[in-house]
Design a protein around this motif. Structure first.
Motif, PDB file in Angstrom:
ATOM      1  N   LEU A 222      51.685  61.296  50.735  1.00 36.13           N
ATOM      2  CA  LEU A 222      50.794  60.985  49.615  1.00 36.13           C
ATOM      3  C   LEU A 222      51.299  61.622  48.326  1.00 36.13           C
ATOM      4  O   LEU A 222      51.220  61.027  47.247  1.00 36.13           O
ATOM      5  N   LYS A 223      51.824  62.846  48.430  1.00 39.21           N
ATOM      6  CA  LYS A 223      52.329  63.529  47.236  1.00 39.21           C
ATOM      7  C   LYS A 223      53.517  62.779  46.627  1.00 39.21           C
ATOM      8  O   LYS A 223      53.645  62.676  45.405  1.00 39.21           O
ATOM      9  N   GLN A 224      54.366  62.209  47.487  1.00 38.65           N
ATOM     10  CA  GLN A 224      55.565  61.527  47.001  1.00 38.65           C
ATOM     11  C   GLN A 224      55.273  60.115  46.495  1.00 38.65           C
ATOM     12  O   GLN A 224      55.884  59.652  45.532  1.00 38.65           O
ATOM     13  N   HIS A 225      54.353  59.406  47.160  1.00 41.61           N
ATOM     14  CA  HIS A 225      54.154  57.991  46.854  1.00 41.61           C
ATOM     15  C   HIS A 225      52.850  57.693  46.121  1.00 41.61           C
ATOM     16  O   HIS A 225      52.701  56.599  45.571  1.00 41.61           O
ATOM     17  N   HIS A 226      51.891  58.590  46.144  1.00 37.83           N
ATOM     18  CA  HIS A 226      50.604  58.364  45.465  1.00 37.83           C
ATOM     19  C   HIS A 226      50.185  59.690  44.805  1.00 37.83           C
ATOM     20  O   HIS A 226      49.163  60.286  45.163  1.00 37.83           O
TER      21      HIS A 226
ATOM     22  N   SER B 182      49.098  60.590  41.820  1.00 39.53           N
ATOM     23  CA  SER B 182      47.846  60.711  41.058  1.00 39.53           C
ATOM     24  C   SER B 182      46.657  60.914  41.997  1.00 39.53           C
ATOM     25  O   SER B 182      45.757  61.712  41.717  1.00 39.53           O
ATOM     26  N   LEU B 183      46.674  60.200  43.129  1.00 42.06           N
ATOM     27  CA  LEU B 183      45.609  60.390  44.117  1.00 42.06           C
ATOM     28  C   LEU B 183      45.711  61.768  44.751  1.00 42.06           C
ATOM     29  O   LEU B 183      44.699  62.457  44.952  1.00 42.06           O
ATOM     30  N   TRP B 184      46.951  62.194  45.038  1.00 45.15           N
ATOM     31  CA  TRP B 184      47.156  63.492  45.690  1.00 45.15           C
ATOM     32  C   TRP B 184      46.622  64.643  44.843  1.00 45.15           C
ATOM     33  O   TRP B 184      46.059  65.607  45.361  1.00 45.15           O
ATOM     34  N   LYS B 185      46.814  64.534  43.516  1.00 42.01           N
ATOM     35  CA  LYS B 185      46.311  65.598  42.640  1.00 42.01           C
ATOM     36  C   LYS B 185      44.795  65.759  42.759  1.00 42.01           C
ATOM     37  O   LYS B 185      44.266  66.855  42.629  1.00 42.01           O
ATOM     38  N   LYS B 186      44.107  64.642  43.043  1.00 45.71           N
ATOM     39  CA  LYS B 186      42.643  64.707  43.143  1.00 45.71           C
ATOM     40  C   LYS B 186      42.168  65.265  44.490  1.00 45.71           C
ATOM     41  O   LYS B 186      41.134  65.922  44.565  1.00 45.71           O
ATOM     42  N   ILE B 187      42.958  64.988  45.558  1.00 48.53           N
ATOM     43  CA  ILE B 187      42.438  65.279  46.899  1.00 48.53           C
ATOM     44  C   ILE B 187      43.141  66.432  47.607  1.00 48.53           C
ATOM     45  O   ILE B 187      42.774  66.782  48.727  1.00 48.53           O
TER      46      ILE B 187
END
Length: 410
Positions: free
Chosen positions: A360-364, A366-371
Motif C-alpha cells: 500500500l505504501k508503494q502503490h497507494h 496517499s491512502l497509506w498516509k491516512k491509514i
C-alpha cells in the motif's frame, strides 16, 4: 625564494610519502571474530560476584551471556577442530570464549583480560540471538545495538534467531568445515535449493526493520547434535518483539506469498501417487480492492515455473491434458501452503509479515498516509482485510524420459 619554495615542496612530499598509519595494528595481533552468539545467563553467579566487587555500581535489568568464536590461524593450516568453554589445544581451528555482563561493549572489552588478541569484528559472518532474549521487550534491539554502532562491525553479517541456546550453534563440530561459523554461513547461502529457508537477513536489513513500523521475520536456526537445521522463521511484531515461529512449511508458504522463492521443490498427489516439481522461478503480484477501507480485499497471484522432477504415478508426459491436470495439482498445493500461512499470520498472530502494508505504501501512498497508524494497531485494518491466493503452475520440462516403466503392457 625559489630555494625555499623547493625545500618546502620536498618537505611536503616526504611528509606525505613517509607518514605511517597512526592506528595500524599488525594482523598477527588481531583476534578475528567470525561468529557471535547472545544468550540469557542461566545462573546469577556472575551477577552476584559483580555485585560483591562493586556494590555501588548502577544495576540494569539486562544480562547477556555472549560467545565469541575466534579464528586460530594455525588450526586452519593443520585442519584441526576447535573446542568451546575457553579451552584450546594445539591444531584447533577456532576458540570459543564465553563472557557475561550487562553490556555487550563491556563484554567485548572484558575479553582483553582473557586473550592476547582483542576482538576484531570486520570479518564477523554470523550473529545469533537466542529466543529468550528476543521475546523480552526491546531485548532484540538492545542485543544488536553495540554491533550496529561499532564501526568495525559489518552490516553484511547474517542474523539468526536460535530456537534454543544460541551458543550451542557455535559449539557444533561440522565434518565439512573447519569453523562452525563458516559452516552456518554457507548453509545460509543455500536458499536457491530449498524454499523452506528464508532469504538471508543481514545486520543492515534488521536495522531497517527495527526502525520501520512493520512486522518482520528472521531466519530460525536450531542446533541438533553435530549439525544445525536452518529452516523456519522467527516472527517479530511491529514493536520488535518475538511473538513466535513459523514452521518449515509455513515459511515456504510465506516465501510464495512474498515472492521470495528462489528455488526448491513442491510435492503433490496425482492419482494417489507422489509427484514432485523442481521450482525454476516464480512471478508474484498483488491486486487490491480498496473501496471499503474497513474491509480491504487483497488477491495475491503466484505464477510458478518448474520441471517435473519425480513421478511415482504413470503419466504420459506428452499428453497435454494429463500435464494440465498435473500443473493443477501443484498449483493447489502452493495455494494450500500459502493459505495455511495466511491463516497463521493473519488470523492468529495478526502480523503483516506478508508486507501488504508495504504494498500500500508503494502503490497507494496517499491512502497509506491516512491509514498507516490504523494498519496493525488502532482500528486494526490489516486484521479486518481479506486475503485470497491464486496460483498457476507451468511445467516447462518433463525431464529426460516420458515414462519409467510400461503401462498396460505398452
Amino acid at each position: 625564494m625559489n630555494r625555499q619554495l623547493t625545500a618546502f615542496c620536498i618537505f611536503l612530499l616526504l611528509s606525505t610519502l613517509l607518514a605511517g598509519c597512526w592506528d595500524q595494528v599488525q594482523i598477527e595481533e588481531r583476534g578475528f571474530v567470525v561468529g557471535v552468539a547472545i544468550d540469557k545467563p542461566r545462573t546469577n553467579e556472575a551477577e552476584q560476584q559483580a555485585k560483591q566487587e562493586a556494590p555501588d555500581k548502577p544495576q540494569v535489568k539486562e544480562r547477556f551471556l555472549v560467545t565469541h568464536q575466534f579464528v586460530v590461524p594455525g588450526g586452519l593450516i593443520s585442519g584441526g577442530q576447535g573446542s568451546g568453554g575457553g579451552q584450546n589445544t594445539a591444531n584447533e581451528a577456532y576458540l570459543n570464549l564465553i563472557s557475561e555482563g550487562d553490556s555487550l561493549f563491556e563484554i567485548s572489552r572484558e575479553l582483553a583480560t582473557r586473550t592476547s588478541r582483542t576482538p576484531f569484528y570486520q570479518h564477523m559472518k554470523i550473529l545469533i540471538v537466542s529466543e529468550d532474549i528476543s521475546r523480552t521487550k526491546n531485548g532484540f534491539a538492545r542485543a544488536l545495538d553495540f554491533y550496529l554502532r561499532d564501526p568495525d562491525s559489518r552490516r553484511s553479517s547474517k542474523v539468526f534467531i536460535s530456537n534454543g541456546l544460541a551458543k550451542e550453534v557455535l559449539e557444533v563440530k561440522p565434518k565439512t568445515e573447519k569453523l562452525p561459523a563458516i559452516y552456518v554461513n554457507s548453509i545460509g547461502e543455500n536458499v536457491n535449493k530449498n524454499s523452506r529457508m528464508l532469504p538471508e537477513v543481514r545486520l543492515g536489513d534488521v536495522h531497517e526493520e527495527l526502525l520501520s513500523s512493520y512486522s518482520f521475520v528472521v531466519p530460525r536456526i536450531r542446533a541438533e547434535k553435530q549439525e544445525v537445521k536452518l529452516a523456519g522463521s522467527a516472527v517479530f511484531t511491529h514493536d520488535n518483539q518475538l511473538i513466535g515461529f513459523l514452521g518449515e512449511e509455513e515459511t515456504e508458504g510465506l516465501n510464495f506469498l512474498t515472492g521470495k522463492v528462489k528455488g526448491g521443490m513442491v510435492k503433490g498427489k496425482f492419482k494417489n501417487n507422489l509427484v514432485s516439481m523442481n521450482i525454476q522461478g516464480i512471478k508474484h503480484g498483488i491486486k487490491a480492492d480498496l473501496r471499503d477501507q474497513q474491509h480491504m480485499k487483497f488477491t495475491i497471484n503466484i505464477e510458478c515455473e518448474g520441471t517435473l522432477a519425480e513421478s511415482y504415478a504413470t503419466i504420459d508426459s506428452l499428453n497435454n491434458t494429463a500435464m494440465g491436470k498435473l500443473e493443477q495439482v501443484f498449483a493447489e498445493e502452493i495455494e494450500r501452503m500459502s493459505n495455511d500461512t495466511v491463516k497463521k499470520v493473519h488470523k492468529q498472530m495478526k502480523v503483516d509479515v506478508i508486507k501488504l502494508g508495504s504494498y500500500l505504501k508503494q502503490h497507494h501512498f496517499s491512502l497509506w498516509k491516512k491509514i498507516r497508524q490504523d494498519w496493525e494497531t488502532g482500528q486494526h485494518l490489516y486484521e479486518k482485510s481479506e486475503i485470497t491466493v491464486q496460483a498457476k503452475v507451468y511445467l516447462r520440462n518433463i525431464g529426460a524420459i516420458n515414462r519409467t516403466e510400461r503401462q498396460n503392457n505398452r
